[in-house]
Scaffold this motif. Structure first.
Motif, PDB file in Angstrom:
ATOM      1  N   GLY A  89     -67.714   3.939  -4.857  1.00 43.85           N
ATOM      2  CA  GLY A  89     -68.493   5.301  -5.001  1.00 43.85           C
ATOM      3  C   GLY A  89     -69.524   5.564  -3.858  1.00 43.85           C
ATOM      4  N   ASN A 115     -48.215   5.670  -8.209  1.00 46.82           N
ATOM      5  CA  ASN A 115     -48.454   5.363  -9.599  1.00 46.82           C
ATOM      6  C   ASN A 115     -50.074   5.023  -9.649  1.00 46.82           C
ATOM      7  OD1 ASN A 115     -45.761   5.705 -10.237  1.00 46.82           O
ATOM      8  ND2 ASN A 115     -45.700   3.446  -9.897  1.00 46.82           N
ATOM      9  N   ALA A 116     -50.874   5.893 -10.385  1.00 50.07           N
ATOM     10  CA  ALA A 116     -52.293   5.549 -10.577  1.00 50.07           C
ATOM     11  C   ALA A 116     -52.717   5.112 -11.690  1.00 50.07           C
ATOM     12  CB  ALA A 116     -52.915   6.950 -10.391  1.00 50.07           C
ATOM     13  N   PRO A 122     -59.360  10.475 -11.770  1.00 45.37           N
ATOM     14  CA  PRO A 122     -59.907  11.476 -11.500  1.00 45.37           C
ATOM     15  C   PRO A 122     -60.445  11.473  -9.923  1.00 45.37           C
ATOM     16  CG  PRO A 122     -60.817  10.380 -13.442  1.00 45.37           C
ATOM     17  CD  PRO A 122     -59.578   9.774 -12.925  1.00 45.37           C
TER      18      PRO A 122
HETATM   19  C1  LIG Z   1     -60.546   3.997  -7.401  1.00 44.39           C
HETATM   20  C2  LIG Z   1     -61.122   3.504  -6.013  1.00 44.39           C
HETATM   21  C3  LIG Z   1     -59.967   3.111  -4.955  1.00 44.39           C
HETATM   22  C4  LIG Z   1     -61.826   4.847  -5.607  1.00 44.39           C
HETATM   23  O1  LIG Z   1     -62.631   4.399  -4.207  1.00 44.39           O
HETATM   24  P1  LIG Z   1     -64.143   4.545  -4.153  1.00 44.39           P
HETATM   25  O2  LIG Z   1     -64.563   4.037  -2.635  1.00 44.39           O
HETATM   26  O3  LIG Z   1     -64.901   3.934  -5.206  1.00 44.39           O
HETATM   27  O4  LIG Z   1     -64.042   6.151  -4.113  1.00 44.39           O
HETATM   28  P2  LIG Z   1     -65.024   7.065  -3.497  1.00 44.39           P
HETATM   29  O5  LIG Z   1     -66.484   6.728  -3.171  1.00 44.39           O
HETATM   30  O6  LIG Z   1     -64.290   7.628  -2.435  1.00 44.39           O
HETATM   31  O7  LIG Z   1     -64.949   8.615  -4.336  1.00 44.39           O
HETATM   32  C5  LIG Z   1     -64.384   9.437  -4.012  1.00 44.39           C
HETATM   33  C6  LIG Z   1     -64.780  10.707  -4.995  1.00 44.39           C
HETATM   34  O8  LIG Z   1     -64.159  10.282  -6.183  1.00 44.39           O
HETATM   35  C7  LIG Z   1     -65.040  10.133  -7.239  1.00 44.39           C
HETATM   36  N1  LIG Z   1     -64.647   8.752  -8.096  1.00 44.39           N
HETATM   37  C8  LIG Z   1     -64.224   7.665  -7.618  1.00 44.39           C
HETATM   38  N2  LIG Z   1     -63.917   6.945  -8.584  1.00 44.39           N
HETATM   39  C9  LIG Z   1     -63.776   7.500  -9.731  1.00 44.39           C
HETATM   40  C10 LIG Z   1     -63.480   7.272 -11.016  1.00 44.39           C
HETATM   41  N3  LIG Z   1     -63.006   6.048 -11.459  1.00 44.39           N
HETATM   42  N4  LIG Z   1     -63.548   8.306 -11.984  1.00 44.39           N
HETATM   43  C11 LIG Z   1     -64.012   9.475 -11.656  1.00 44.39           C
HETATM   44  N5  LIG Z   1     -64.446   9.803 -10.205  1.00 44.39           N
HETATM   45  C12 LIG Z   1     -64.316   9.031  -9.488  1.00 44.39           C
HETATM   46  C13 LIG Z   1     -66.421   9.623  -6.660  1.00 44.39           C
HETATM   47  O9  LIG Z   1     -67.658  10.028  -7.531  1.00 44.39           O
HETATM   48  C14 LIG Z   1     -66.276  10.498  -5.591  1.00 44.39           C
HETATM   49  O10 LIG Z   1     -66.647  11.928  -5.952  1.00 44.39           O
HETATM   50  P3  LIG Z   1     -67.419  13.115  -4.980  1.00 44.39           P
HETATM   51  O11 LIG Z   1     -66.394  13.396  -3.931  1.00 44.39           O
HETATM   52  O12 LIG Z   1     -67.637  14.209  -5.946  1.00 44.39           O
HETATM   53  O13 LIG Z   1     -68.550  12.412  -4.611  1.00 44.39           O
HETATM   54  C15 LIG Z   1     -61.986   2.410  -6.418  1.00 44.39           C
HETATM   55  O14 LIG Z   1     -63.018   2.528  -7.163  1.00 44.39           O
HETATM   56  C16 LIG Z   1     -61.361   1.050  -6.789  1.00 44.39           C
HETATM   57  O15 LIG Z   1     -60.800   0.424  -6.098  1.00 44.39           O
HETATM   58  N6  LIG Z   1     -61.294   1.023  -8.297  1.00 44.39           N
HETATM   59  C17 LIG Z   1     -60.513  -0.312  -8.714  1.00 44.39           C
HETATM   60  C18 LIG Z   1     -59.255  -0.605  -8.520  1.00 44.39           C
HETATM   61  C19 LIG Z   1     -58.470   0.821  -8.663  1.00 44.39           C
HETATM   62  O16 LIG Z   1     -58.487   1.246  -9.598  1.00 44.39           O
HETATM   63  N7  LIG Z   1     -57.341   1.223  -7.497  1.00 44.39           N
HETATM   64  C20 LIG Z   1     -56.638   2.277  -7.735  1.00 44.39           C
HETATM   65  C21 LIG Z   1     -55.412   1.747  -8.361  1.00 44.39           C
HETATM   66  S1  LIG Z   1     -54.339   3.026  -8.547  1.00 44.39           S
END
Ligand SMILES: CC(C)(COP(=O)(O)OP(=O)(O)OC[C@H]1O[C@@H](n2cnc3c(N)ncnc32)[C@H](O)[C@@H]1OP(=O)(O)O)[C@@H](O)C(=O)NCCC(=O)NCCS
Length: 151
Positions: A89, A115-116, A122
């Motif tokens: 975040g 694949n997400a 989002p």
């Molecule tokens: C998904 C993931 C990689 C995102 O990385 P992050 O550093 O947390 O994301 P960021 O802070 O760069 O977010 C960028 C934008 O996306 C949004 N965002 C991030 N994760 C989100 C989610 N799960 N749902 C909705 N919005 C999300 C943020 O709010 C931000 O929005 P903004 O640009 O309006 O401020 C991270 O949360 C993670 O590692 N999650 C667990 C593992 C996972 O799911 N990996 C992806 C596998 S496909």
């Protein structure tokens, strides 16, 4: 501490892959097909010396997409994208993907697909990726959607 993003080795991906993507699973499950190919690159995000984010970019064959692209189109796949929980975040995931895309453009790559996990869809949509096709299940991980963007 400012976040830096740099290229890392396959082995260096494991700590964050394990902490974020393979929680409670054997470390060997952090290995991904194609990790060591010369066309593959891994990016790591660091908060000072602390490794906090990871993503892997793999050269790919053509994939079926909702739009037809010419035969000469070039493809990469994103895999193993993760940011450790206490650093999520903060824009780190977006920075990693953006830097990866920058590098792919330098390599004249046209399409990035992956694949997400449903929870991350989002996040990728905010970065300009589109989901397509039916959701599908990945064992031990959950529901996924295919996503792509033309770079
Ligand atoms: C998904 C993931 C990689 C995102 O990385 P992050 O550093 O947390 O994301 P960021 O802070 O760069 O977010 C960028 C934008 O996306 C949004 N965002 C991030 N994760 C989100 C989610 N799960 N749902 C909705 N919005 C999300 C943020 O709010 C931000 O929005 P903004 O640009 O309006 O401020 C991270 O949360 C993670 O590692 N999650 C667990 C593992 C996972 O799911 N990996 C992806 C596998 S496909």
């Amino acid at each position: 501490m400012p976040i830096t993003i740099k290229e890392i080795t396959t082995l260096e991906t494991y700590s964050v892959r394990h902490a974020v993507l393979r929680v409670g699973r054997p470390l060997e499950e952090c290995a991904m097909d194609g990790d060591d190919l010369s066309t593959t690159f891994h990016l790591g995000a660091f908060d000072g010396d602390l490794h906090v984010g990871v993503a892997t970019f793999l050269k790919s064959e053509a994939v079926d997409l909702p739009i037809n692209f010419p035969a000469e189109t070039t493809y990469y796949q994103l895999r193993g994208m993760g940011v450790v929980a206490d650093h999520q975040g903060k824009g780190i995931g977006a920075d990693i993907v953006t830097q990866g895309i920058h590098r792919l453009k330098e390599l004249n790559i046209d399409i990035l697909w992956f694949n997400a996990r449903i929870k991350a869809v989002p996040f990728y949509e905010r970065l300009g990726f589109t989901s397509y096709g039916e959701p599908f299940e990945v064992k031990n991980i959950g529901t996924h959607y295919k996503m792509y963007a033309a770079l």
